[in-house]
Design an enzyme around this catalytic site. Structure first.
Site, PDB file in Angstrom:
ATOM      1  N   ASP A   1      -0.538   5.594 -34.167  1.00 34.69           N
ATOM      2  CA  ASP A   1      -0.663   4.515 -35.153  1.00 34.69           C
ATOM      3  C   ASP A   1      -0.198   3.198 -34.545  1.00 34.69           C
ATOM      4  O   ASP A   1       0.564   2.446 -35.156  1.00 34.69           O
ATOM      5  CB  ASP A   1       0.138   4.869 -36.417  1.00 34.69           C
ATOM      6  CG  ASP A   1      -0.237   3.990 -37.599  1.00 34.69           C
ATOM      7  OD1 ASP A   1      -1.204   3.202 -37.477  1.00 34.69           O
ATOM      8  OD2 ASP A   1       0.442   4.072 -38.639  1.00 34.69           O
TER       9      ASP A   1
ATOM     10  N   CYS B   1      -2.222  -2.699  -2.997  1.00 36.39           N
ATOM     11  CA  CYS B   1      -2.902  -2.341  -4.237  1.00 36.39           C
ATOM     12  C   CYS B   1      -1.915  -1.897  -5.294  1.00 36.39           C
ATOM     13  O   CYS B   1      -2.282  -1.533  -6.387  1.00 36.39           O
ATOM     14  CB  CYS B   1      -3.915  -1.238  -3.966  1.00 36.39           C
ATOM     15  SG  CYS B   1      -3.168   0.212  -3.208  1.00 36.39           S
TER      16      CYS B   1
ATOM     17  N   GLY C   1       9.149   4.644 -47.844  1.00 33.65           N
ATOM     18  CA  GLY C   1      10.107   4.089 -48.792  1.00 33.65           C
ATOM     19  C   GLY C   1      10.832   2.892 -48.215  1.00 33.65           C
ATOM     20  O   GLY C   1      10.328   2.231 -47.297  1.00 33.65           O
TER      21      GLY C   1
ATOM     22  N   HIS D   1       0.850  -1.186   0.000  1.00 35.86           N
ATOM     23  CA  HIS D   1       0.000   0.000   0.000  1.00 35.86           C
ATOM     24  C   HIS D   1       0.891   1.242   0.000  1.00 35.86           C
ATOM     25  O   HIS D   1       1.660   1.430   0.934  1.00 35.86           O
ATOM     26  CB  HIS D   1      -0.905   0.009   1.235  1.00 35.86           C
ATOM     27  CG  HIS D   1      -1.900  -1.106   1.232  1.00 35.86           C
ATOM     28  ND1 HIS D   1      -3.041  -1.069   0.469  1.00 35.86           N
ATOM     29  CD2 HIS D   1      -1.911  -2.305   1.861  1.00 35.86           C
ATOM     30  CE1 HIS D   1      -3.724  -2.189   0.642  1.00 35.86           C
ATOM     31  NE2 HIS D   1      -3.054  -2.962   1.477  1.00 35.86           N
TER      32      HIS D   1
HETATM   33  P1  ADP Z   1       7.260   2.711 -42.531  1.00 31.49           P
HETATM   34  O1  ADP Z   1       7.078   2.941 -41.075  1.00 31.49           O
HETATM   35  O2  ADP Z   1       8.124   3.684 -43.224  1.00 31.49           O
HETATM   36  O3  ADP Z   1       5.961   2.497 -43.184  1.00 31.49           O
HETATM   37  P2  ADP Z   1       8.068   0.173 -41.745  1.00 31.49           P
HETATM   38  O4  ADP Z   1       8.511   0.593 -40.385  1.00 31.49           O
HETATM   39  O5  ADP Z   1       6.766  -0.502 -41.829  1.00 31.49           O
HETATM   40  O6  ADP Z   1       8.083   1.379 -42.685  1.00 31.49           O
HETATM   41  O7  ADP Z   1       9.210  -0.752 -42.357  1.00 31.49           O
HETATM   42  C1  ADP Z   1       9.015  -1.655 -43.417  1.00 31.49           C
HETATM   43  C2  ADP Z   1       9.492  -3.041 -43.021  1.00 31.49           C
HETATM   44  O8  ADP Z   1      10.882  -3.003 -42.717  1.00 31.49           O
HETATM   45  C3  ADP Z   1       8.823  -3.556 -41.768  1.00 31.49           C
HETATM   46  O9  ADP Z   1       7.684  -4.277 -42.018  1.00 31.49           O
HETATM   47  C4  ADP Z   1       9.892  -4.444 -41.148  1.00 31.49           C
HETATM   48  O10 ADP Z   1       9.794  -5.735 -41.642  1.00 31.49           O
HETATM   49  C5  ADP Z   1      11.181  -3.813 -41.607  1.00 31.49           C
HETATM   50  N1  ADP Z   1      11.777  -2.982 -40.528  1.00 31.49           N
HETATM   51  C6  ADP Z   1      11.524  -1.685 -40.291  1.00 31.49           C
HETATM   52  N2  ADP Z   1      12.254  -1.237 -39.267  1.00 31.49           N
HETATM   53  C7  ADP Z   1      12.980  -2.274 -38.813  1.00 31.49           C
HETATM   54  C8  ADP Z   1      13.941  -2.447 -37.758  1.00 31.49           C
HETATM   55  N3  ADP Z   1      14.253  -1.439 -36.947  1.00 31.49           N
HETATM   56  N4  ADP Z   1      14.493  -3.658 -37.573  1.00 31.49           N
HETATM   57  C9  ADP Z   1      14.133  -4.693 -38.385  1.00 31.49           C
HETATM   58  N5  ADP Z   1      13.259  -4.595 -39.380  1.00 31.49           N
HETATM   59  C10 ADP Z   1      12.679  -3.406 -39.619  1.00 31.49           C
END
Ligand code: ADP
Ligand code: MG
Length: 633
Positions: free
Chosen positions: A495, A144, A387, A122
């Site tokens: 997001d 708690c 990208g 607590h």
């Molecule tokens: P964005 O946020 O630009 O839309 P993402 O973060 O979705 O791009 O990246 C695309 C893909 O690249 C992801 O689905 C993941 O598989 C890979 N990826 C992105 N960041 C990382 C990371 N820090 N380590 C390993 N894989 C990554």
């Protein structure tokens, strides 16, 4: 007679062992020895000790924590702490925070191997027949609040965490809130730490860390980079998450993996794939330890993991499977490195997570602009909204992920401004931003690299064979912890979804892309009517009025839990975005996934309350998920 460890005059509150006994506050001389904490009458004039008034045996103590002052507390009673033993709490008031911190720290250190340490306590006083924190009216009522650091053990990597928001019970009651807790005893300038990892300086201002050596902390104004001095007198900045305060003495041993949970231990042991591979971790029961051991014998192909709790005898000795008792854990481990004595195998190989140092907040103190010439590109990881994302190395040795920002896809200047703030966010469940390359086009965002990639793919493909309930819940817990940190920094993700979480080599899940959606230049993504808007993760107030808050993140978290328990299904699979945007504000909710029991589903549904204020906080969610995990283990 045993030696006095600490001695101090404190104010003590009467213990009201009988309901009718009056509440009073008296000055007493407290003396701490190896065996007891005793308090005496004393002569204020001569400063001399008089008759003994009471004492508590150290081995009976179950918890030592600070207590939040009541509203309108007089100055001399602002710094309270409690020693809980079988007769209830003993409340003591120190004259300042330093003295209080010193006593709490020492006591925690002394009680850390006690039997029956508490997991919950607590945070406020028991007064007039009620707990002021949770309003329960039974003195024995379970605490708690879950102890932030395991009882008696400060979690090294959490030292620099900010205090979390009030616990649920404090928030929901109609009574006035007690003042915010004082910063609990924690790290301070002058403390001695030991390095858990080697650190090679990345800038001239950094100081080299050599594993297991001691350092003195000189300055902590930046939570991620502390100024320290080594034993040769050399000074510089070190990553604060590479060191731990010397507390239980186990940090020095490679087999001790402090913050590892059961499924991470299994994953690591299976990856190493060595018969007799083992490690020691904190058990899910606070203050206790577990030996996790991998063996190739037995029925399962490919080997299996066993978990043995380290037990304590009433005399405070340690033993494992059979009763071979030892006075310290290192002695016990040493014995079992040579003798199986009841276990499937002797402890043959140390498996350690220290081979992989954690990420630092940036690549060296004060660095956020990264020289692109220091980057080597190794392979494409995927393509996202901005990208291509590539895996590469910084300075030829540090793994990094590099987002190459397609021109015209991001409002770059605004992002670059924000990146300086985002660099300071550091938590073990957030993907670390290391820095940016902004001097050329395209600009790059450089982050921590996580070898198991995106959580959504991991759920769909990696976990297909019989994920355990513990595994799924640990994924949820990781996300809740990362988000609770963002919430405490008043940072909104906007997001949150399984596609924006990544999984590292140990199976730890980390949240990524926080706040980035604000810089996207694409109407399909930013407008709630757009085809790329995360409609399926959005609460009514976002769909109707674009009102983002930590509470809209909570809604998204509920949907993410649903993704976890369906192993990556698309939420509201049969409906279009337009139908969802229409029906969710009218009460449509996701159904219970087969793998989720009622308890787990009820956590999701609390996140989908139509009134944002009725949804829990991430801090509360993390505690709830932790509680369900305790029950499973
Ligand atoms: P964005 O946020 O630009 O839309 P993402 O973060 O979705 O791009 O990246 C695309 C893909 O690249 C992801 O689905 C993941 O598989 C890979 N990826 C992105 N960041 C990382 C990371 N820090 N380590 C390993 N894989 C990554
Ligand atoms: Mg993304």
């Amino acid at each position: 007679m045993s030696e006095n460890i600490l001695e101090e005059i404190f104010i003590k509150r009467s213990q009201q062992k009988k309901k009718t006994s009056p509440l009073n506050y008296k000055e007493r001389l407290f003396i701490l020895t190896q065996k007891k904490i005793a308090y005496y009458d004393f002569d204020p004039e001569k400063g001399k000790r008089k008759g003994l008034r009471g004492s508590v045996d150290i081995e009976k103590i179950k918890c030592v924590e600070s207590v939040q002052p009541e509203p309108n507390t007089p100055q001399e009673r602002m710094y309270a702490f409690q020693i809980i033993y079988d007769e209830g709490p003993l409340y003591i008031f120190a004259k300042n925070d330093d003295v209080r911190a010193q006593w709490i720290k020492k006591l925690k250190e002394m009680v850390r191997f006690n039997k029956d340490l508490m997991q919950k306590y607590h945070p406020c006083f028991w007064a007039d027949g009620v707990w002021l924190c949770c309003h329960q009216e039974v003195k024995q009522a379970m605490g708690c609040k879950v102890l932030d650091s395991k009882n008696g053990l400060t979690c090294g990597r959490r030292l620099s965490r900010k205090p979390l928001p009030p616990t649920p019970t404090e928030e929901k009651t109609g009574r006035p809130l007690p003042p915010q807790p004082q910063e609990p005893s924690g790290p301070s300038v002058g403390m001695i730490v030991i390095a858990e990892y080697n650190y090679t300086p990345m800038t001239e201002q950094d100081l080299e860390l050599r594993k297991d050596e001691e350092y003195t902390i000189l300055e902590m104004s930046d939570t991620n980079w502390w100024r320290a001095r080594d034993k040769y007198g050399k000074e510089g900045y070190i990553p604060s998450n590479y060191v731990v305060e010397t507390e239980n003495g186990l940090e020095r041993f490679d087999w001790y993996c402090k913050n590892m949970n059961r499924s991470q231990a299994e994953m690591l042991l299976k990856t190493e794939n060595k018969d007799g591979g083992f490690l020691v971790r904190d058990s899910s029961k606070a203050g206790k330890y577990t030996v996790s051991l991998f063996s190739k014998g037995g029925g399962e192909t490919g080997g299996s993991c066993r978990h043995y709790n380290i037990c304590t005898t009433p005399q405070g000795q340690f033993y494992l499977a059979e009763k071979h008792n030892f006075s310290t854990i290192p002695e016990l481990i040493n014995y079992h490195q040579h003798n199986a004595a009841g276990m499937v195998s002797r402890l043959k190989y140390i498996v350690s997570n220290r081979a992989r140092p954690p990420s630092t907040a940036g690549l060296g103190y004060g660095v956020w602009e990264i020289d692109p010439h220091c980057l080597t590109f190794i392979k494409d990881l995927g393509t996202g909204q901005f990208g291509v994302v590539k895996y590469g190395k910084w300075q030829g040795k540090h793994d990094v992920a590099i987002k190459m920002i397609k021109e015209g896809s991001m409002s770059e200047d605004d992002f670059i401004e924000e990146a300086k703030i985002m660099m300071k966010l550091r938590h073990e469940n957030l993907v670390q931003l290391y820095g940016v390359c902004t001097k050329h086009r395209p600009i790059y965002i450089v982050t921590e690299f996580l070898s198991n990639g995106c959580l959504l793919t991991y759920l769909r493909e990696g976990l297909k064979q019989h994920p355990t309930t513990v595994q799924l819940l640990e994924i949820c817990k990781d996300v809740a912890e990362g988000m609770a940190y963002l919430e405490s920094q008043q940072f909104i993700h906007r997001d949150l979804a399984a596609r924006n979480c990544l999984v590292d080599g140990n199976g730890t899940v980390k949240v990524t892309d926080f706040g980035l959606s604000r810089y996207v230049l694409d109407d399909e993504y930013t407008s709630s009517a757009g085809s790329k808007f995360p409609v399926r993760w959005s609460p009514p107030e976002v769909l109707l009025y674009c009102k983002f808050s930590s509470k809209s993140d909570i809604w998204a978290y509920g949907v993410l839990m649903w993704e976890v328990y369906t192993l990556g299904w698309l939420p509201y699979e049969r409906l279009s975005n337009t139908e969802i945007a229409d029906q969710v504000p009218r009460g449509l909710r996701l159904y219970r996934p087969q793998l989720a029991n009622e308890k787990v589903y009820s956590i999701m549904t609390t996140c989908w309350h139509d009134k944002p204020d009725e949804r829990p906080t991430f801090h509360e969610l993390a505690l709830t998920v932790q509680d369900v995990l305790y029950e499973l283990q």
